[in-house]
Design a protein around this motif. Structure first.
Motif, mmCIF file in Angstrom:
data_model
loop_
_atom_site.group_PDB
_atom_site.id
_atom_site.type_symbol
_atom_site.label_atom_id
_atom_site.label_comp_id
_atom_site.label_asym_id
_atom_site.label_seq_id
_atom_site.Cartn_x
_atom_site.Cartn_y
_atom_site.Cartn_z
ATOM 1 N N ALA A 101 0.892 -1.216 0.028
ATOM 2 C CA ALA A 101 -0.038 -0.151 0.077
ATOM 3 C C ALA A 101 0.712 1.025 -0.105
ATOM 4 C CB ALA A 101 -0.958 -0.002 0.984
ATOM 5 N N VAL A 102 1.919 0.968 0.746
ATOM 6 C CA VAL A 102 2.892 2.269 0.567
ATOM 7 C C VAL A 102 3.315 2.475 -0.691
ATOM 8 C CG1 VAL A 102 4.958 3.163 1.592
ATOM 9 C CG2 VAL A 102 3.493 2.015 3.134
ATOM 10 N N ILE A 103 3.837 1.477 -1.360
ATOM 11 C CA ILE A 103 4.500 1.446 -2.705
ATOM 12 C C ILE A 103 3.666 1.866 -3.767
ATOM 13 C CG2 ILE A 103 5.826 0.415 -4.525
ATOM 14 C CD1 ILE A 103 6.976 -1.304 -2.052
ATOM 15 N N LEU A 104 2.411 0.860 -3.654
ATOM 16 C CA LEU A 104 1.435 1.192 -5.025
ATOM 17 C C LEU A 104 0.370 2.187 -4.900
ATOM 18 C CD1 LEU A 104 0.925 -2.738 -5.743
ATOM 19 C CD2 LEU A 104 2.663 -0.988 -6.717
ATOM 20 N N LEU A 105 -0.112 2.210 -3.565
ATOM 21 C CA LEU A 105 -1.440 3.400 -3.383
ATOM 22 C C LEU A 105 -0.760 4.359 -2.565
ATOM 23 C CD1 LEU A 105 -3.840 0.891 -2.045
ATOM 24 C CD2 LEU A 105 -3.379 1.518 -4.306
ATOM 25 N N ASP A 106 0.225 4.700 -2.270
ATOM 26 C CA ASP A 106 0.952 6.128 -1.702
ATOM 27 C C ASP A 106 0.201 6.296 -0.220
ATOM 28 O OD1 ASP A 106 2.880 8.074 -1.503
ATOM 29 O OD2 ASP A 106 1.342 9.282 -2.285
#
Length: 284
Positions: A101-106
């Motif tokens: 979520a941190v990488i893909l959804l910011d």
């Protein structure tokens, strides 16, 4: 919490008929689709099946991820047992979701979320129990595969949250049911010999902890980041354990009681932090 009733219904079903778990996985998806399809068509018409652009790929991925979750998890259970397969799946999934979520959804990682995650993982481990046997490496890999499939499912759910919850289930779960159909049809089960009680238990699995539960889940994903949503899903083993104690008099050990208390603390931390009106991503 509704997901936690699947184990109780499945246990009841297995006591009535000899049903392979993958067949239960197939019907869980297939029975959820027709009623919701009629309901969505009545409300939305042809828009029920309309997912423009990349959303079409995402909804197909969601369906395949849900199907693979069933395949990997039930095969892992056969090789390493329920306790270890469940422990690996429910503890790995929130971590995978949080990282992705941190990488893909910011999505931001806050102190509250990290605290809830750590407490929740410890609580889940104590509640489910850590088997002394490490288990078959293939079974462990399959359990990790089920965790990864669930993580993909959560991320796709979050990216599709702007769509009507019903149409996500109709199209996504319909794709998943088609994926699982060959497994169910080649399992050698004589569906025509099932009793009314067996079909009633199966219908419950399809309609309540699947259709209704996922309607609530997809609606909740509109306002809930992926990581807190995956942590809140730890309410499933908590609910299943409490129901097993109430309905089947299954005794809880002291570590399990502590684990249940920690999971409830996790829910309190997340729900107190999600009070409306804060105006921040964390508050939402």
């Amino acid at each position: 919490m509704l997901w936690g009733t699947v184990g109780i219904a499945s246990k009841t079903l297995y006591g009535i008929e000899d049903v392979p778990p993958l067949v239960v996985g197939f019907f869980r998806l297939a029975l959820a689709v027709p009623l919701l399809a009629a309901w969505c068509w009545w409300r939305l018409g042809p828009a029920t099946f309309h997912f423009p652009g990349r959303d079409l790929f995402r909804i197909a991925t969601l369906g395949v991820a849900m199907a693979l979750y069933q395949v990997f998890y039930f095969q892992a259970v056969a090789l390493i047992g329920v306790a270890l397969a469940t422990l690996i799946t429910i503890c790995s999934a929130p971590v995978l979701v949080g990282a992705a979520a941190v990488i893909l959804l910011d999505e931001p990682v806050t102190r509250r979320i990290v605290t809830a995650l750590l407490i929740g993982l410890v609580g889940a481990g104590l509640l489910v129990g850590v088997p002394s046997d490490a288990g078959d490496p293939v079974g462990v890999l399959l359990a990790l595969g089920s965790a990864l499939s669930y993580a993909v499912f959560v991320l796709c759910s979050r990216s599709l949250a702007h769509h009507d919850p019903g149409k996500i289930i109709v199209v996504g779960f319909g794709a998943g049911a088609l994926f699982l159909a060959p497994f169910a049809l080649t399992a050698g089960v004589q569906f025509g010999t099932w009793s009314v009680s067996a079909w009633a238990a199966m219908l419950y699995v399809g309609l309540v902890p699947t259709a209704l539960a996922y309607l609530l889940y997809f609606r909740g994903m509109r306002d809930t980041p992926a990581t807190p949503a995956s942590i809140l899903a730890l309410a499933e083993p908590l609910t299943a354990t409490v129901l097993a104690f109430v309905l089947f008099d299954e005794r809880l050990s002291l570590p399990a009681i502590i684990g249940a208390a920690l999971l409830m603390l996790t829910m309190v931390i997340l729900l107190r932090g999600s009070r409306p009106g804060k105006g921040t991503p964390e508050g939402n």
